[in-house]
Design a protein around this motif. Sequence first.
Motif, PDB file in Angstrom:
ATOM      1  N   LEU A  51       5.124  -5.484  -8.820  1.00 66.30           N
ATOM      2  CA  LEU A  51       6.265  -4.777  -9.401  1.00 66.30           C
ATOM      3  C   LEU A  51       7.037  -3.997  -8.333  1.00 66.30           C
ATOM      4  CD1 LEU A  51       4.520  -3.477 -12.632  1.00 66.30           C
ATOM      5  CD2 LEU A  51       6.434  -5.086 -12.557  1.00 66.30           C
ATOM      6  N   LEU A  52       6.319  -3.327  -7.452  1.00 69.06           N
ATOM      7  CA  LEU A  52       6.980  -2.591  -6.371  1.00 69.06           C
ATOM      8  C   LEU A  52       7.707  -3.539  -5.427  1.00 69.06           C
ATOM      9  CD1 LEU A  52       4.156  -0.017  -5.732  1.00 69.06           C
ATOM     10  CD2 LEU A  52       6.505   0.577  -6.348  1.00 69.06           C
ATOM     11  N   GLY A  53       7.096  -4.679  -5.125  1.00 70.01           N
ATOM     12  CA  GLY A  53       7.728  -5.675  -4.251  1.00 70.01           C
ATOM     13  C   GLY A  53       8.999  -6.249  -4.839  1.00 70.01           C
ATOM     14  N   GLN A  54       9.050  -6.339  -6.154  1.00 75.74           N
ATOM     15  CA  GLN A  54      10.236  -6.873  -6.831  1.00 75.74           C
ATOM     16  C   GLN A  54      11.314  -5.813  -7.041  1.00 75.74           C
ATOM     17  OE1 GLN A  54       8.598  -8.413 -10.473  1.00 75.74           O
ATOM     18  NE2 GLN A  54       8.183 -10.407  -9.570  1.00 75.74           N
ATOM     19  N   GLY A  55      11.001  -4.571  -6.699  1.00 76.47           N
ATOM     20  CA  GLY A  55      11.980  -3.501  -6.893  1.00 76.47           C
ATOM     21  C   GLY A  55      12.097  -3.064  -8.343  1.00 76.47           C
ATOM     22  N   ALA A  56      11.030  -3.228  -9.115  1.00 68.51           N
ATOM     23  CA  ALA A  56      11.067  -2.928 -10.546  1.00 68.51           C
ATOM     24  C   ALA A  56      10.607  -1.512 -10.872  1.00 68.51           C
ATOM     25  CB  ALA A  56      10.197  -3.935 -11.299  1.00 68.51           C
ATOM     26  N   VAL A  57      10.375  -0.676  -9.850  1.00 72.87           N
ATOM     27  CA  VAL A  57       9.856   0.667 -10.087  1.00 72.87           C
ATOM     28  C   VAL A  57      10.835   1.699  -9.525  1.00 72.87           C
ATOM     29  CG1 VAL A  57       7.953   2.261  -9.656  1.00 72.87           C
ATOM     30  CG2 VAL A  57       7.482  -0.178  -9.957  1.00 72.87           C
ATOM     31  N   GLU A  58      11.172   2.672 -10.370  1.00 73.01           N
ATOM     32  CA  GLU A  58      12.026   3.778  -9.939  1.00 73.01           C
ATOM     33  C   GLU A  58      11.337   5.098 -10.244  1.00 73.01           C
ATOM     34  OE1 GLU A  58      15.871   3.607 -11.735  1.00 73.01           O
ATOM     35  OE2 GLU A  58      16.391   1.720 -10.766  1.00 73.01           O
ATOM     36  N   VAL A  59      11.470   6.047  -9.328  1.00 71.24           N
ATOM     37  CA  VAL A  59      10.971   7.405  -9.534  1.00 71.24           C
ATOM     38  C   VAL A  59      12.179   8.326  -9.531  1.00 71.24           C
ATOM     39  CG1 VAL A  59       9.550   9.265  -8.610  1.00 71.24           C
ATOM     40  CG2 VAL A  59       8.739   6.914  -8.477  1.00 71.24           C
ATOM     41  N   ASP A  60      12.439   8.940 -10.671  1.00 70.40           N
ATOM     42  CA  ASP A  60      13.616   9.803 -10.842  1.00 70.40           C
ATOM     43  C   ASP A  60      14.889   9.104 -10.365  1.00 70.40           C
ATOM     44  OD1 ASP A  60      12.160  11.828 -12.021  1.00 70.40           O
ATOM     45  OD2 ASP A  60      11.863  12.929 -10.155  1.00 70.40           O
ATOM     46  N   GLY A  61      15.017   7.816 -10.697  1.00 73.76           N
ATOM     47  CA  GLY A  61      16.216   7.050 -10.376  1.00 73.76           C
ATOM     48  C   GLY A  61      16.247   6.427  -8.997  1.00 73.76           C
ATOM     49  N   LYS A  62      15.239   6.680  -8.161  1.00 75.08           N
ATOM     50  CA  LYS A  62      15.191   6.124  -6.804  1.00 75.08           C
ATOM     51  C   LYS A  62      14.224   4.953  -6.772  1.00 75.08           C
ATOM     52  CE  LYS A  62      13.908   7.213  -2.093  1.00 75.08           C
ATOM     53  NZ  LYS A  62      12.661   7.642  -1.509  1.00 75.08           N
ATOM     54  N   ARG A  63      14.703   3.811  -6.321  1.00 77.27           N
ATOM     55  CA  ARG A  63      13.882   2.597  -6.241  1.00 77.27           C
ATOM     56  C   ARG A  63      12.772   2.765  -5.217  1.00 77.27           C
ATOM     57  NH1 ARG A  63      16.400  -2.754  -7.741  1.00 77.27           N
ATOM     58  NH2 ARG A  63      16.886  -1.171  -9.224  1.00 77.27           N
ATOM     59  N   MET A  64      11.568   2.342  -5.584  1.00 85.62           N
ATOM     60  CA  MET A  64      10.395   2.481  -4.714  1.00 85.62           C
ATOM     61  C   MET A  64       9.923   1.104  -4.256  1.00 85.62           C
ATOM     62  SD  MET A  64      10.138   5.722  -4.782  1.00 85.62           S
ATOM     63  CE  MET A  64       8.562   6.243  -4.178  1.00 85.62           C
ATOM     64  N   GLY A  65       9.323   1.066  -3.065  1.00 89.41           N
ATOM     65  CA  GLY A  65       8.794  -0.171  -2.496  1.00 89.41           C
ATOM     66  C   GLY A  65       7.277  -0.137  -2.407  1.00 89.41           C
ATOM     67  N   GLU A  66       6.702  -1.231  -1.926  1.00 89.69           N
ATOM     68  CA  GLU A  66       5.245  -1.384  -1.848  1.00 89.69           C
ATOM     69  C   GLU A  66       4.587  -0.326  -0.964  1.00 89.69           C
ATOM     70  OE1 GLU A  66       3.633  -5.496  -1.400  1.00 89.69           O
ATOM     71  OE2 GLU A  66       5.770  -5.986  -1.299  1.00 89.69           O
ATOM     72  N   LYS A  67       5.218   0.065   0.102  1.00 87.81           N
ATOM     73  CA  LYS A  67       4.622   0.986   1.073  1.00 87.81           C
ATOM     74  C   LYS A  67       4.927   2.453   0.774  1.00 87.81           C
ATOM     75  CE  LYS A  67       3.423  -2.431   3.922  1.00 87.81           C
ATOM     76  NZ  LYS A  67       2.237  -3.098   3.586  1.00 87.81           N
ATOM     77  N   ASP A  68       5.751   2.718  -0.229  1.00 86.26           N
ATOM     78  CA  ASP A  68       6.176   4.085  -0.511  1.00 86.26           C
ATOM     79  C   ASP A  68       5.046   4.939  -1.084  1.00 86.26           C
ATOM     80  OD1 ASP A  68       8.739   3.709   0.389  1.00 86.26           O
ATOM     81  OD2 ASP A  68       9.536   3.176  -1.576  1.00 86.26           O
ATOM     82  N   THR A  69       5.153   6.236  -0.805  1.00 82.98           N
ATOM     83  CA  THR A  69       4.216   7.203  -1.365  1.00 82.98           C
ATOM     84  C   THR A  69       5.002   8.193  -2.217  1.00 82.98           C
ATOM     85  OG1 THR A  69       4.419   8.638   0.569  1.00 82.98           O
ATOM     86  CG2 THR A  69       2.599   7.037   0.560  1.00 82.98           C
TER      87      THR A  69
END
Length: 162
Positions: free
Chosen positions: A122-140
Motif C-alpha cells: 500500500l505504501l509503495g502504491q502511494g495509497a497511504v496519507e497521514v494528515d493529507g501527506k502521501r507516505m512511502g515505504e521508507k517513511d517514518t
Amino acid sequence: MSKSYGNYIAFNDSPQDKFGKVMSIPDAMMPKYAELLTDLDVASLKAMHPRQAKETLAKTLTAMFHGEEAAEKAAAEFERVFSKKEIPEQIPEFQTFRGTHRMVDVLASSNAAPSKKEAQRLLGQGAVEVDGKRMGEKDTLDLQAPVLIQVGKRRFIRVVPV
C-alpha cells in the motif's frame, strides 16, 4: 455475488459498508443485483443514470436490513466522504507510544493493513496519507500528537500517542 471475487454483501455488514459495497458494484451488474435481491423495477433502474440507479438500489438493500433511517444516514455519509472528500464522522482510534514509528509497523499494528507485507504494498502504491501527506515505504511517523491516516479511499484511522 461471490466472496472469492470480493463483491459479496454480508448480512451483518454495517449500513455504511452495505451501502458502499452496492455503490462499488460495476454498472453492468447492478440490474442483476436488483433483480435477484429486491422487488425494484429493473426496467426503470436501467432508464436512470447509473449512479442514481445504484443509489436507489443501495438505499433499498440497506433499508431492508437496517431500516429507512439507517439507509438515509449511510447515503449521507457516503456522499460526504466519497463525493465531497470529507473525513467520516466515526473513525476508529489506535493508541501507541510517542516517538518515531515505521509506517509499515503502524499500519499493521493498527489493523489499517492486514499484514506488514500488505502495508508495504500500500505504501509503495502511494495509497497511504497521514494528515493529507502521501507516505512511502521508507517513511517514518514522528508521533507527538494525534494524526489521521487514510489508507486508500475507504479506510481511516486516528493514531493517538499515549
